[in-house]
Design an enzyme around this catalytic site. Sequence first.
Site, PDB file in Angstrom:
ATOM      1  N   HIS A   1      11.609   4.919   7.806  1.00 22.75           N
ATOM      2  CA  HIS A   1      10.464   4.216   7.230  1.00 22.75           C
ATOM      3  C   HIS A   1       9.170   5.018   7.385  1.00 22.75           C
ATOM      4  O   HIS A   1       8.413   5.200   6.425  1.00 22.75           O
ATOM      5  CB  HIS A   1      10.322   2.835   7.888  1.00 22.75           C
ATOM      6  CG  HIS A   1       9.123   2.084   7.422  1.00 22.75           C
ATOM      7  ND1 HIS A   1       8.992   1.613   6.130  1.00 22.75           N
ATOM      8  CD2 HIS A   1       7.979   1.728   8.066  1.00 22.75           C
ATOM      9  CE1 HIS A   1       7.825   0.994   6.000  1.00 22.75           C
ATOM     10  NE2 HIS A   1       7.185   1.048   7.160  1.00 22.75           N
TER      11      HIS A   1
ATOM     12  N   GLU B   1      -2.410 -11.770   5.789  1.00 22.58           N
ATOM     13  CA  GLU B   1      -2.418 -10.719   4.784  1.00 22.58           C
ATOM     14  C   GLU B   1      -3.013 -11.180   3.465  1.00 22.58           C
ATOM     15  O   GLU B   1      -2.467 -10.941   2.398  1.00 22.58           O
ATOM     16  CB  GLU B   1      -0.983 -10.201   4.552  1.00 22.58           C
ATOM     17  CG  GLU B   1      -0.955  -8.811   3.957  1.00 22.58           C
ATOM     18  CD  GLU B   1       0.444  -8.219   3.904  1.00 22.58           C
ATOM     19  OE1 GLU B   1       1.380  -8.926   3.539  1.00 22.58           O
ATOM     20  OE2 GLU B   1       0.589  -7.052   4.243  1.00 22.58           O
TER      21      GLU B   1
ATOM     22  N   HIS C   1       2.392   2.534   1.569  1.00 21.45           N
ATOM     23  CA  HIS C   1       3.588   1.700   1.492  1.00 21.45           C
ATOM     24  C   HIS C   1       4.057   1.437   0.059  1.00 21.45           C
ATOM     25  O   HIS C   1       5.230   1.201  -0.157  1.00 21.45           O
ATOM     26  CB  HIS C   1       3.367   0.371   2.213  1.00 21.45           C
ATOM     27  CG  HIS C   1       3.521   0.491   3.701  1.00 21.45           C
ATOM     28  ND1 HIS C   1       2.733   1.320   4.468  1.00 21.45           N
ATOM     29  CD2 HIS C   1       4.398  -0.081   4.577  1.00 21.45           C
ATOM     30  CE1 HIS C   1       3.100   1.240   5.743  1.00 21.45           C
ATOM     31  NE2 HIS C   1       4.101   0.400   5.844  1.00 21.45           N
TER      32      HIS C   1
ATOM     33  N   HIS D   1       7.656   2.490   0.080  1.00 25.30           N
ATOM     34  CA  HIS D   1       8.762   1.552  -0.098  1.00 25.30           C
ATOM     35  C   HIS D   1       9.637   1.956  -1.277  1.00 25.30           C
ATOM     36  O   HIS D   1      10.861   1.887  -1.221  1.00 25.30           O
ATOM     37  CB  HIS D   1       8.226   0.135  -0.341  1.00 25.30           C
ATOM     38  CG  HIS D   1       7.886  -0.593   0.924  1.00 25.30           C
ATOM     39  ND1 HIS D   1       7.017  -1.661   0.952  1.00 25.30           N
ATOM     40  CD2 HIS D   1       8.313  -0.420   2.194  1.00 25.30           C
ATOM     41  CE1 HIS D   1       6.915  -2.097   2.198  1.00 25.30           C
ATOM     42  NE2 HIS D   1       7.681  -1.362   2.968  1.00 25.30           N
TER      43      HIS D   1
ATOM     44  N   LYS E   1       4.770 -10.713  12.052  1.00 20.71           N
ATOM     45  CA  LYS E   1       5.644 -10.687  10.871  1.00 20.71           C
ATOM     46  C   LYS E   1       7.087 -10.535  11.314  1.00 20.71           C
ATOM     47  O   LYS E   1       7.426  -9.604  12.060  1.00 20.71           O
ATOM     48  CB  LYS E   1       5.287  -9.510   9.977  1.00 20.71           C
ATOM     49  CG  LYS E   1       4.113  -9.742   9.063  1.00 20.71           C
ATOM     50  CD  LYS E   1       4.071  -8.591   8.071  1.00 20.71           C
ATOM     51  CE  LYS E   1       2.917  -8.712   7.110  1.00 20.71           C
ATOM     52  NZ  LYS E   1       2.945  -7.587   6.142  1.00 20.71           N
TER      53      LYS E   1
ATOM     54  N   LYS F   1      -4.241  -2.177  14.789  1.00 13.03           N
ATOM     55  CA  LYS F   1      -3.475  -3.230  14.118  1.00 13.03           C
ATOM     56  C   LYS F   1      -3.892  -4.602  14.617  1.00 13.03           C
ATOM     57  O   LYS F   1      -4.050  -5.536  13.829  1.00 13.03           O
ATOM     58  CB  LYS F   1      -1.975  -3.023  14.329  1.00 13.03           C
ATOM     59  CG  LYS F   1      -1.187  -4.116  13.626  1.00 13.03           C
ATOM     60  CD  LYS F   1       0.167  -3.727  13.173  1.00 13.03           C
ATOM     61  CE  LYS F   1       0.753  -4.866  12.350  1.00 13.03           C
ATOM     62  NZ  LYS F   1       2.159  -4.691  12.068  1.00 13.03           N
TER      63      LYS F   1
ATOM     64  N   ARG G   1      -5.750  -7.223   5.883  1.00 12.06           N
ATOM     65  CA  ARG G   1      -4.473  -6.753   6.423  1.00 12.06           C
ATOM     66  C   ARG G   1      -3.731  -5.859   5.438  1.00 12.06           C
ATOM     67  O   ARG G   1      -2.888  -5.053   5.822  1.00 12.06           O
ATOM     68  CB  ARG G   1      -3.609  -7.968   6.834  1.00 12.06           C
ATOM     69  CG  ARG G   1      -2.388  -7.579   7.652  1.00 12.06           C
ATOM     70  CD  ARG G   1      -1.755  -8.771   8.365  1.00 12.06           C
ATOM     71  NE  ARG G   1      -0.520  -8.378   9.020  1.00 12.06           N
ATOM     72  CZ  ARG G   1       0.166  -9.142   9.856  1.00 12.06           C
ATOM     73  NH1 ARG G   1      -0.259 -10.362  10.139  1.00 12.06           N
ATOM     74  NH2 ARG G   1       1.287  -8.705  10.408  1.00 12.06           N
TER      75      ARG G   1
ATOM     76  N   ARG H   1      13.558 -24.765  14.728  1.00 20.76           N
ATOM     77  CA  ARG H   1      12.221 -24.736  14.111  1.00 20.76           C
ATOM     78  C   ARG H   1      11.188 -24.003  14.949  1.00 20.76           C
ATOM     79  O   ARG H   1       9.996 -24.256  14.842  1.00 20.76           O
ATOM     80  CB  ARG H   1      11.724 -26.143  13.785  1.00 20.76           C
ATOM     81  CG  ARG H   1      12.625 -26.887  12.815  1.00 20.76           C
ATOM     82  CD  ARG H   1      11.957 -28.073  12.170  1.00 20.76           C
ATOM     83  NE  ARG H   1      12.918 -28.821  11.381  1.00 20.76           N
ATOM     84  CZ  ARG H   1      13.616 -29.850  11.844  1.00 20.76           C
ATOM     85  NH1 ARG H   1      13.408 -30.274  13.072  1.00 20.76           N
ATOM     86  NH2 ARG H   1      14.478 -30.455  11.064  1.00 20.76           N
TER      87      ARG H   1
ATOM     88  N   ASN I   1      -1.072  -1.371   4.594  1.00 23.29           N
ATOM     89  CA  ASN I   1      -0.028  -0.906   3.687  1.00 23.29           C
ATOM     90  C   ASN I   1      -0.347   0.437   3.039  1.00 23.29           C
ATOM     91  O   ASN I   1       0.287   0.820   2.063  1.00 23.29           O
ATOM     92  CB  ASN I   1       0.228  -1.962   2.607  1.00 23.29           C
ATOM     93  CG  ASN I   1       0.837  -3.218   3.190  1.00 23.29           C
ATOM     94  OD1 ASN I   1       1.710  -3.147   4.049  1.00 23.29           O
ATOM     95  ND2 ASN I   1       0.357  -4.366   2.752  1.00 23.29           N
TER      96      ASN I   1
ATOM     97  N   GLU J   1       2.828   6.225  11.508  1.00 31.29           N
ATOM     98  CA  GLU J   1       2.079   4.960  11.519  1.00 31.29           C
ATOM     99  C   GLU J   1       0.780   5.110  12.311  1.00 31.29           C
ATOM    100  O   GLU J   1      -0.215   4.462  12.009  1.00 31.29           O
ATOM    101  CB  GLU J   1       2.931   3.825  12.097  1.00 31.29           C
ATOM    102  CG  GLU J   1       4.124   3.431  11.240  1.00 31.29           C
ATOM    103  CD  GLU J   1       3.764   2.597   9.994  1.00 31.29           C
ATOM    104  OE1 GLU J   1       2.618   2.129   9.879  1.00 31.29           O
ATOM    105  OE2 GLU J   1       4.651   2.440   9.136  1.00 31.29           O
TER     106      GLU J   1
END
Lengths: 370, 370
Positions: A264, A236, A247, A251, A142, A226, A240, A120, A244, A184
């Site tokens: 990417h 997000e 993206h 994506h 993330k 960032k 945030r 956990r 993207n 990026e």
Amino acid sequence: MQTIRVDTPSARYDVFAGSGLLETLAPRIERVVGRLPRRVFVVTSPEIWALWGHCLQQTFAEAPVVLFLPAGEKHKTMASVEKLARQMALAGADRGSLLIAFGGGIVGDVGGFLAAIYMRGIAYVQAPTTFLAQVDSSVGGKTGVNLAEGKNLVGSFHHPLAVFADIGVLGTLPDRELRAGLMESVKAGIVRDRALVRFLEEHANEVQGRDAKALEKVIAASIRMKAGVVSLDERESGLRMILNLGHTLGHALEAATRYKALLHGEAVGWGMVAALWLGRKRGTITARQMERLERLIDRYGPLPPVKLSAKRLVAASGSDKKHVGGVKRFVLPVGIGDAGVVEDVTPEELLGAAEYMLGRAGEAASQRVS
Amino acid sequence: MQTIRVDTPSARYDVFAGSGLLETLAPRIERVVGRLPRRVFVVTSPEIWALWGHCLQQTFAEAPVVLFLPAGEKHKTMASVEKLARQMALAGADRGSLLIAFGGGIVGDVGGFLAAIYMRGIAYVQAPTTFLAQVDSSVGGKTGVNLAEGKNLVGSFHHPLAVFADIGVLGTLPDRELRAGLMESVKAGIVRDRALVRFLEEHANEVQGRDAKALEKVIAASIRMKAGVVSLDERESGLRMILNLGHTLGHALEAATRYKALLHGEAVGWGMVAALWLGRKRGTITARQMERLERLIDRYGPLPPVKLSAKRLVAASGSDKKHVGGVKRFVLPVGIGDAGVVEDVTPEELLGAAEYMLGRAGEAASQRVS
């Protein structure tokens, strides 16, 4: 070396960016955690370990337990996480153990998720070894893995205790990966840092030539952008989202080419081209700004060519995780150094953006043939 | 109905315990979340759904998507979580979706973990259907699954938005499961609630006869105890440890009998017998208190007999998750209604406690034979 603070409601930690961090990693970690725990684990790829493992290992008085994640997106799975967790259990990892995610974005995402759910949640640090991981994925907490149905569909928010972005390890990074990662930084500049845009424009040669000072500057600025956004919006829920930029269709492009044709960052590069078109259409950027930013993207390219139908691409964008309740969100540049999120993009606009982008990507293809 | 507040640094929610909750579940959830999201998912077992699914479903205007987790500890795995996550993705679950974990402890642990990691966390509510899940596992935010190397070795802390413990569904609970679950209430009384110990002593007939008022009282008191402890120590850094009374050797007993001979509550019952012996030896309880509490455990038994060597049992206790840095932690009763954690239990003491417990468990075996 530069130190950038991330400060969210649930965590506060530093990102260190500079040269020579790896050669002094253990004492640096010790400075953060107080005393190294009985068991330290390193999740890494065989390639990175072969190149840099010795450098990291010799900083520890007692050798850490090394766990390998084979390279490649296809290993970013629940099955990999389970396998690594079992190896940790067998090696006696407990709640007080520390994990080091030492590698590119996939190692960081998988290692971070492993740390998030092992017993956990245990402590971990990120030691990213690619440009992309240094400026993007290692910062912000993330973590996650893919499902057959989509990328990063399971995961956790789990912040590291610290991030050590050693610019020295970029020396062995393939050129294409560096270029993709720089997209990026281009994104970082476009959405939040006008000065970074200018620096990237004016020092392209030094940056691409891997000049240590230029790289440190770009990496630190990208991380600062960032870290600032993540500190303001950890989960997000709003701001945030601007991270993207590029993206939505990026994506889709990756998915439609089955994650094989593009890295990417390259997909995000093309996605930004689409976003520029939509920003121009909506009037959030001028024609001049669009031209300037396209030139910047080209300068840090060339992006690999893609041949694809716009319709197929738009279809592939449907399952993006960022759509809440079916709403299609799209990040648009606002001038240079700012961005906003719109939710009312029409199917026609999306198709238009895809067509423009694929037109440019097709040009690239025909230029390459001729 | 009784309402118990859980209030931790990371979450605040209510646990509702009483009759008729299931028949009104959708409007009750709505009262908590404001408006039901577009997609509601139910994770449940085929058995529970066959018995109570209709009752739950008819409270929703739009039928929720039902996902089945087969019954049994062997399905409490990463593979099950991945399978359920994929079904959710295919059914269009997004970050705004709501999940209902509707079943016993395994459904709650797996469903909660699924909610914790699906798209890095979505909202969920617990609707526990066993006594054990109602008084213990549904409250406190612990979720997770097993590895081959041990139980609950991966998971998350992820609190539900609310817990609905409907006493009516206990009507179809097998008698043995009710008895096993009651061991957690016995534990709750021993570690933190003297009045509950007395109530359990004085109303054993009503409780075991499933008198609704008596059950509600025991369930609410048990939840209140746990909610209080969890509110003070969400992450099990200190006080929450006392909830593990009977768990050190209880877990070992389950592991040594390969989770087949005993239900969790039964193993905890035996583990408490061992803890009483050690408490007596250390002088944290008197001989009279020990006798009184043993009688209470017997009254809510009989615990199933076990034949095992003490040495094997002690060996099986070595991999318990609660040991940080190799320290063997043990929860001891302190008088009646209090408990403490010791870290200096010697191997001899552990063996002594195991021998005493197994002696009692062996007696039970020979009584059954004769």
